[in-house]
Motif scaffolding. Sequence first.
Motif, PDB file in Angstrom:
ATOM      1  N   LEU A  82       5.400 -11.718  -9.797  1.00 22.52           N
ATOM      2  CA  LEU A  82       4.596 -12.785  -9.199  1.00 22.52           C
ATOM      3  C   LEU A  82       4.380 -13.934 -10.181  1.00 22.52           C
ATOM      4  CD1 LEU A  82       1.823 -10.704  -7.367  1.00 22.52           C
ATOM      5  CD2 LEU A  82       3.857 -11.752  -6.359  1.00 22.52           C
ATOM      6  N   SER A 117       1.501 -17.046 -10.816  1.00 25.08           N
ATOM      7  CA  SER A 117       0.234 -17.664 -10.412  1.00 25.08           C
ATOM      8  C   SER A 117       0.241 -19.127 -10.863  1.00 25.08           C
ATOM      9  CB  SER A 117      -0.966 -16.916 -11.017  1.00 25.08           C
ATOM     10  OG  SER A 117      -0.877 -16.849 -12.424  1.00 25.08           O
ATOM     11  N   VAL A 168      -0.292 -18.218  -5.368  1.00 16.08           N
ATOM     12  CA  VAL A 168       0.530 -17.111  -5.883  1.00 16.08           C
ATOM     13  C   VAL A 168       1.885 -17.169  -5.184  1.00 16.08           C
ATOM     14  CG1 VAL A 168       0.770 -14.612  -6.115  1.00 16.08           C
ATOM     15  CG2 VAL A 168      -1.491 -15.676  -6.318  1.00 16.08           C
ATOM     16  N   ARG A 169       2.954 -17.061  -5.966  1.00 16.43           N
ATOM     17  CA  ARG A 169       4.308 -17.102  -5.415  1.00 16.43           C
ATOM     18  C   ARG A 169       5.133 -15.936  -5.953  1.00 16.43           C
ATOM     19  NH1 ARG A 169       5.702 -21.556  -2.638  1.00 16.43           N
ATOM     20  NH2 ARG A 169       4.235 -23.308  -2.641  1.00 16.43           N
ATOM     21  N   GLN A 170       6.189 -15.607  -5.228  1.00 17.28           N
ATOM     22  CA  GLN A 170       7.110 -14.564  -5.659  1.00 17.28           C
ATOM     23  C   GLN A 170       8.204 -15.169  -6.538  1.00 17.28           C
ATOM     24  OE1 GLN A 170       8.508 -12.794  -2.007  1.00 17.28           O
ATOM     25  NE2 GLN A 170       6.669 -11.540  -1.764  1.00 17.28           N
ATOM     26  N   VAL A 208       2.338 -16.519  -1.311  1.00 19.82           N
ATOM     27  CA  VAL A 208       1.624 -15.323  -0.866  1.00 19.82           C
ATOM     28  C   VAL A 208       0.141 -15.675  -0.756  1.00 19.82           C
ATOM     29  CG1 VAL A 208       1.056 -12.923  -1.394  1.00 19.82           C
ATOM     30  CG2 VAL A 208       3.293 -13.845  -2.045  1.00 19.82           C
TER      31      VAL A 208
END
Length: 243
Positions: free
Chosen positions: A180, A182, A224-226, A233
Amino acid sequence: MSDQNKGFQKEEAPKTVQGAQGSPSAWKKLLAKKWVFPATYVAAAAIILTLMWVYQDTGTKTVSQEDLGIKVSSDDQAPDNSKDGAVAVNAPAEAMQWPVKDRSLVDVSIPFYDVNATNEVKQAAMIQYNDQLTPHTAIDLKAKDGAAFDVLAALSGKVTAVEQNPVVGSLVEITHSNGLISVYQSLAEVKVTKGAEVKKGDVIAKAGRNEFEKEDGVHLHFEVRQVTDNAAVNPETILNAKQ
Protein backbone atom coordinates in the motif's frame (compact mmCIF):
# COMPACT_ATOMS: atom_id res chain seq x y z
CA MET A 1 71.72 -110.49 -14.33
CA SER A 2 74.90 -108.49 -14.10
CA ASP A 3 75.53 -105.89 -11.43
CA GLN A 4 75.36 -103.21 -14.11
CA ASN A 5 71.85 -104.19 -15.05
CA LYS A 6 70.76 -104.35 -11.45
CA GLY A 7 71.85 -100.74 -10.96
CA PHE A 8 69.91 -99.63 -14.01
CA GLN A 9 66.68 -101.21 -12.76
CA LYS A 10 66.88 -99.46 -9.43
CA GLU A 11 67.01 -96.00 -11.06
CA GLU A 12 63.52 -94.39 -11.31
CA ALA A 13 62.27 -92.86 -14.56
CA PRO A 14 62.30 -89.02 -14.54
CA LYS A 15 58.96 -87.16 -14.49
CA THR A 16 58.12 -85.01 -17.42
CA VAL A 17 57.01 -81.39 -17.07
CA GLN A 18 53.62 -82.37 -18.39
CA GLY A 19 53.32 -85.04 -15.77
CA ALA A 20 54.16 -82.59 -12.98
CA GLN A 21 51.32 -80.22 -14.01
CA GLY A 22 48.86 -82.95 -14.62
CA SER A 23 47.98 -83.27 -10.90
CA PRO A 24 46.19 -79.90 -10.01
CA SER A 25 45.94 -78.92 -6.37
CA ALA A 26 42.61 -78.35 -4.52
CA TRP A 27 43.11 -74.54 -4.74
CA LYS A 28 43.41 -74.68 -8.51
CA LYS A 29 40.33 -76.87 -8.70
CA LEU A 30 38.41 -74.25 -6.73
CA LEU A 31 39.53 -71.38 -8.96
CA ALA A 32 38.51 -73.39 -11.98
CA LYS A 33 34.85 -73.21 -10.99
CA LYS A 34 32.82 -70.50 -12.78
CA TRP A 35 31.09 -69.07 -9.68
CA VAL A 36 34.26 -68.36 -7.71
CA PHE A 37 35.26 -65.02 -9.28
CA PRO A 38 31.75 -63.43 -9.21
CA ALA A 39 31.28 -64.46 -5.59
CA THR A 40 34.69 -63.07 -4.65
CA TYR A 41 33.90 -59.75 -6.42
CA VAL A 42 30.57 -59.37 -4.64
CA ALA A 43 32.12 -60.09 -1.25
CA ALA A 44 34.92 -57.56 -1.84
CA ALA A 45 32.44 -54.89 -2.94
CA ALA A 46 30.33 -55.48 0.16
CA ILE A 47 33.36 -55.06 2.41
CA ILE A 48 34.40 -51.82 0.66
CA LEU A 49 30.89 -50.33 0.90
CA THR A 50 30.69 -51.24 4.59
CA LEU A 51 34.02 -49.54 5.30
CA MET A 52 32.93 -46.38 3.41
CA TRP A 53 29.62 -46.22 5.35
CA VAL A 54 31.41 -46.56 8.69
CA TYR A 55 33.90 -43.86 7.70
CA GLN A 56 31.21 -41.38 6.61
CA ASP A 57 29.11 -42.01 9.71
CA THR A 58 32.14 -41.36 11.90
CA GLY A 59 32.98 -38.15 10.02
CA THR A 60 29.51 -36.65 10.38
CA LYS A 61 28.82 -37.58 13.97
CA THR A 62 27.88 -34.59 16.10
CA VAL A 63 30.08 -34.24 19.15
CA SER A 64 28.36 -32.63 22.11
CA GLN A 65 30.02 -30.71 24.89
CA GLU A 66 29.33 -33.65 27.20
CA ASP A 67 31.28 -35.95 24.81
CA LEU A 68 34.27 -33.62 25.20
CA GLY A 69 34.00 -33.73 28.97
CA ILE A 70 32.63 -30.16 29.24
CA LYS A 71 29.96 -29.72 31.87
CA VAL A 72 27.02 -27.64 30.64
CA SER A 73 25.19 -25.56 33.20
CA SER A 74 21.76 -24.00 32.85
CA ASP A 75 23.42 -20.59 32.36
CA ASP A 76 25.06 -21.85 29.16
CA GLN A 77 21.78 -22.65 27.44
CA ALA A 78 20.61 -20.59 24.44
CA PRO A 79 19.01 -17.30 25.48
CA ASP A 80 15.25 -16.90 25.37
CA ASN A 81 14.66 -14.34 22.62
CA SER A 82 11.01 -13.99 23.52
CA LYS A 83 11.89 -11.65 26.39
CA ASP A 84 12.82 -7.99 26.64
CA GLY A 85 11.24 -6.83 23.39
CA ALA A 86 12.77 -9.41 21.11
CA VAL A 87 11.03 -9.58 17.74
CA ALA A 88 9.02 -12.78 17.26
CA VAL A 89 9.41 -14.63 13.98
CA ASN A 90 5.66 -14.75 13.43
CA ALA A 91 4.95 -11.23 14.65
CA PRO A 92 1.63 -9.89 13.30
CA ALA A 93 1.74 -7.27 10.56
CA GLU A 94 1.25 -3.63 11.51
CA ALA A 95 -2.27 -2.27 11.42
CA MET A 96 -2.74 1.07 9.72
CA GLN A 97 -3.64 3.78 12.24
CA TRP A 98 -5.41 7.09 11.80
CA PRO A 99 -2.85 9.75 10.81
CA VAL A 100 -3.61 11.87 13.90
CA LYS A 101 -2.74 11.62 17.60
CA ASP A 102 -6.33 11.69 18.82
CA ARG A 103 -9.06 10.44 16.51
CA SER A 104 -11.76 11.95 18.71
CA LEU A 105 -10.51 15.49 18.01
CA VAL A 106 -11.05 15.35 14.24
CA ASP A 107 -13.98 14.77 11.91
CA VAL A 108 -14.17 13.35 8.41
CA SER A 109 -15.13 16.56 6.62
CA ILE A 110 -15.17 15.06 3.09
CA PRO A 111 -15.71 11.29 2.73
CA PHE A 112 -14.35 8.82 0.18
CA TYR A 113 -16.43 8.48 -2.99
CA ASP A 114 -17.90 4.97 -2.89
CA VAL A 115 -19.95 3.90 -5.89
CA ASN A 116 -21.97 1.62 -3.61
CA ALA A 117 -22.82 4.37 -1.13
CA THR A 118 -26.09 6.28 -0.95
CA ASN A 119 -26.66 9.23 -3.24
CA GLU A 120 -26.31 11.56 -0.26
CA VAL A 121 -22.87 10.20 0.61
CA LYS A 122 -21.74 10.23 -3.00
CA GLN A 123 -22.86 13.84 -3.37
CA ALA A 124 -20.88 14.82 -0.27
CA ALA A 125 -17.81 13.09 -1.76
CA MET A 126 -17.74 15.22 -4.92
CA ILE A 127 -15.17 18.05 -5.15
CA GLN A 128 -15.92 21.07 -7.30
CA TYR A 129 -12.81 22.62 -8.80
CA ASN A 130 -12.64 24.86 -11.88
CA ASP A 131 -16.33 24.31 -12.56
CA GLN A 132 -15.82 20.55 -12.62
CA LEU A 133 -17.02 17.88 -10.20
CA THR A 134 -14.41 15.27 -9.25
CA PRO A 135 -15.02 12.15 -7.11
CA HIS A 136 -13.03 12.34 -3.87
CA THR A 137 -10.51 9.46 -3.72
CA ALA A 138 -9.51 10.13 -0.11
CA ILE A 139 -10.90 11.31 3.21
CA ASP A 140 -10.36 14.82 4.55
CA LEU A 141 -9.73 15.16 8.27
CA LYS A 142 -10.43 18.45 10.01
CA ALA A 143 -9.99 19.42 13.66
CA LYS A 144 -13.26 20.11 15.43
CA ASP A 145 -11.94 23.51 16.50
CA GLY A 146 -10.57 24.27 13.00
CA ALA A 147 -6.96 24.49 14.24
CA ALA A 148 -3.89 22.89 12.70
CA PHE A 149 -2.81 19.50 14.07
CA ASP A 150 0.10 17.10 13.74
CA VAL A 151 -0.05 14.64 10.85
CA LEU A 152 1.34 11.20 11.66
CA ALA A 153 2.59 8.37 9.47
CA ALA A 154 -0.28 5.90 9.36
CA LEU A 155 2.11 2.97 8.85
CA SER A 156 5.84 2.35 8.84
CA GLY A 157 7.52 2.69 5.45
CA LYS A 158 9.78 4.68 3.15
CA VAL A 159 9.09 8.24 2.03
CA THR A 160 8.96 7.98 -1.76
CA ALA A 161 7.82 11.53 -2.60
CA VAL A 162 7.88 15.00 -1.06
CA GLU A 163 6.44 17.68 -3.35
CA GLN A 164 4.96 21.15 -3.40
CA ASN A 165 1.94 21.21 -5.71
CA PRO A 166 0.08 24.44 -6.55
CA VAL A 167 -3.31 22.66 -6.45
CA VAL A 168 -3.12 20.05 -3.68
CA GLY A 169 -0.48 21.84 -1.61
CA SER A 170 2.49 20.17 0.08
CA LEU A 171 2.44 16.42 -0.44
CA VAL A 172 4.12 13.42 1.21
CA GLU A 173 3.93 9.88 -0.13
CA ILE A 174 4.98 6.84 1.92
CA THR A 175 5.33 3.34 0.44
CA HIS A 176 4.72 0.42 2.80
CA SER A 177 5.85 -3.21 2.74
CA ASN A 178 2.28 -4.53 2.60
CA GLY A 179 1.70 -3.27 -0.95
CA LEU A 180 0.00 0.00 0.00
CA ILE A 181 0.91 3.65 -0.44
CA SER A 182 -0.35 6.37 1.89
CA VAL A 183 -0.61 9.92 0.50
CA TYR A 184 -0.85 13.06 2.63
CA GLN A 185 -1.85 16.34 0.96
CA SER A 186 -2.72 19.87 2.10
CA LEU A 187 0.27 19.90 4.46
CA ALA A 188 2.27 22.55 6.25
CA GLU A 189 5.66 22.35 7.97
CA VAL A 190 6.74 19.09 6.34
CA LYS A 191 9.32 17.35 8.55
CA VAL A 192 10.48 14.44 6.34
CA THR A 193 12.54 14.12 3.19
CA LYS A 194 12.39 11.75 0.25
CA GLY A 195 14.13 8.45 0.95
CA ALA A 196 13.69 8.64 4.72
CA GLU A 197 12.42 5.64 6.69
CA VAL A 198 9.55 6.46 9.05
CA LYS A 199 7.80 4.51 11.78
CA LYS A 200 4.09 4.34 12.37
CA GLY A 201 3.11 7.33 14.50
CA ASP A 202 6.04 9.55 13.50
CA VAL A 203 5.07 13.21 12.98
CA ILE A 204 5.63 14.01 9.30
CA ALA A 205 3.93 17.43 8.98
CA LYS A 206 1.03 19.62 10.11
CA ALA A 207 -2.39 20.03 8.53
CA GLY A 208 -2.60 23.01 6.17
CA ARG A 209 -4.55 24.37 3.22
CA ASN A 210 -4.72 23.76 -0.52
CA GLU A 211 -6.55 25.09 -3.57
CA PHE A 212 -8.27 21.85 -4.55
CA GLU A 213 -10.34 21.75 -1.35
CA LYS A 214 -10.11 25.43 -0.50
CA GLU A 215 -13.53 25.57 1.14
CA ASP A 216 -12.46 22.91 3.64
CA GLY A 217 -9.99 25.27 5.30
CA VAL A 218 -7.15 23.75 7.39
CA HIS A 219 -7.35 19.99 6.91
CA LEU A 220 -5.51 16.83 5.96
CA HIS A 221 -6.26 15.11 2.67
CA PHE A 222 -5.43 11.42 3.36
CA GLU A 223 -5.61 8.71 0.74
CA VAL A 224 -4.47 5.11 0.37
CA ARG A 225 -3.54 3.46 -2.93
CA GLN A 226 -2.35 0.04 -4.06
CA VAL A 227 1.21 -0.24 -5.34
CA THR A 228 0.28 -2.66 -8.14
CA ASP A 229 -2.27 -0.57 -10.02
CA ASN A 230 -2.43 2.73 -8.09
CA ALA A 231 -6.11 2.06 -7.39
CA ALA A 232 -7.58 4.15 -4.56
CA VAL A 233 -8.79 2.34 -1.42
CA ASN A 234 -11.27 3.76 1.06
CA PRO A 235 -9.03 4.49 4.08
CA GLU A 236 -11.86 3.97 6.56
CA THR A 237 -12.09 0.29 5.57
CA ILE A 238 -8.53 -0.45 6.72
CA LEU A 239 -7.80 2.07 9.47
CA ASN A 240 -7.58 0.75 13.02
CA ALA A 241 -11.05 1.30 14.46
CA LYS A 242 -9.77 0.98 18.06
CA GLN A 243 -7.59 4.11 17.89
